[in-house]
Enzyme design. Structure first.
Site, PDB file in Angstrom:
ATOM      1  CB  SER A 179      -0.938   0.005   1.206  1.00 16.71           C
ATOM      2  OG  SER A 179      -0.208  -0.027   2.409  1.00 16.71           O
ATOM      3  CB  SER A 180       2.372   3.144  -1.759  1.00 18.11           C
ATOM      4  OG  SER A 180       2.020   2.187  -2.744  1.00 18.11           O
ATOM      5  NE  ARG A 181      -0.250  11.344  -1.622  1.00 16.96           N
ATOM      6  CZ  ARG A 181       0.074  12.336  -0.816  1.00 16.96           C
ATOM      7  NH1 ARG A 181      -0.006  12.172   0.489  1.00 16.96           N
ATOM      8  NH2 ARG A 181       0.488  13.483  -1.301  1.00 16.96           N
TER       9      ARG A 181
END
Length: 222
Positions: A179-181
Site C-alpha cells: 500500500s502506498s500513494r
C-alpha cells in the site's frame, strides 16, 4: 493472470515457509500458502483500455484507489498547478499508468521515510518522480509529473521507464510494493475547475478521467 515484476520473488518467501511448516507444524503451512497466494494477487496486472469517449488530452488516473489529496500549488516557474493524490490500499491493483501521452524527461529517486501514505507528511517519504512532456497539449508540449510515494508497508517504488521513453496514455510506468500513494501534478493548462474527481472518490488507473482538457472543452462548446 499477468503479474507485475518481482511478484514471484515476494511470494517465494511464504512459499518456502509453507514447505518448512508442512513438516514442523502443518496448520502454519496453510497460513503461509494463503499468504503466498495473497502476494501473487496483490501483484496482479490486469489489462486496461482507456475509457471510451474521453478526449485524448483528458487526464486519466495513474493509480487504483481513493482520491486523498486535491490541491493547487505553485511550481518552480511560479505557475499554478493542480495536484491529485490517490491512496492505494493493499487490495488495490498497484501497477501505475501515465495519465497523458508523453515522453519521459527524467526519473528521480528521492530517499526518505515511511510514514502513512495517506498523510500530508508522506510527501517526505521515499518517492520516485517521473517527469514527462505532455504531447497531447493543444499548443506547445507541457510538463507534468507523476510521483510514487512509499508508505508504512510499501518500501519500494519500481519504475519501468527511463529518460527518452515515449508512452501512450494509460501505459504502465511502474508499480509500488504494497500500500502506498501516487500523485499527479497536472500540466499548467489544467485548473481546479477542470477536475472530475473529489476527495474520497474511487479511481482506476488508465480508466477514470481525472480532468478534462480546458481547450478541448472550449472547442466542443463552439
Amino acid at each position: 493472470m499477468r503479474l507485475a515484476p518481482g511478484a514471484y520473488d515476494y511470494a517465494a518467501i511464504p512459499a518456502v515457509l509453507a514447505l518448512v511448516a508442512l513438516v514442523a507444524f502443518p496448520p502454519a503451512s496453510l497460513v503461509a500458502l494463503a499468504l503466498a497466494g495473497f502476494v501473487l494477487l496483490f501483484f496482479r496486472d490486469p489489462e486496461r483500455v482507456p475509457v471510451e469517449g474521453a478526449a485524448r488530452s483528458a487526464a486519466l488516473a495513474a493509480a487504483d484507489g481513493t482520491v486523498s489529496v486535491i490541491r493547487t500549488e505553485e511550481d518552480d516557474d511560479g505557475r499554478e498547478r493542480v495536484r491529485v493524490g490517490v491512496f492505494m490500499n493493499v487490495t488495490d491493483v498497484h501497477v501505475n499508468r501515465v495519465p497523458l501521452p508523453g515522453t519521459v524527461a527524467d526519473v528521480e529517486h528521492v530517499p526518505g521515510g515511511h510514514l502513512p501514505a495517506f498523510s500530508k507528511e508522506a510527501e517526505r517519504n521515499e518517492r520516485l518522480h517521473v517527469d514527462l512532456v505532455d504531447e497531447s497539449a493543444p499548443a506547445d508540449s507541457e510538463p507534468y509529473r507523476v510521483t510514487q510515494i512509499a508508505g508504512t508497508v510499501a518500501r519500494r517504488c519500481h519504475s519501468y521507464v527511463q529518460s527518452g521513453d515515449a508512452l501512450a496514455r494509460g501505459e504502465r510506468f511502474g508499480h509500488i510494493a504494497f500500500s502506498s500513494r501516487v500523485d499527479v501534478l497536472l500540466p499548467p493548462r489544467f485548473g481546479p475547475e477542470d477536475l472530475l474527481v473529489e476527495e474520497g472518490d474511487g479511481t482506476r488507473a488508465g480508466r477514470t478521467v481525472l480532468a478534462t482538457d480546458p481547450a478541448a472543452r472550449v472547442s466542443d462548446d463552439d
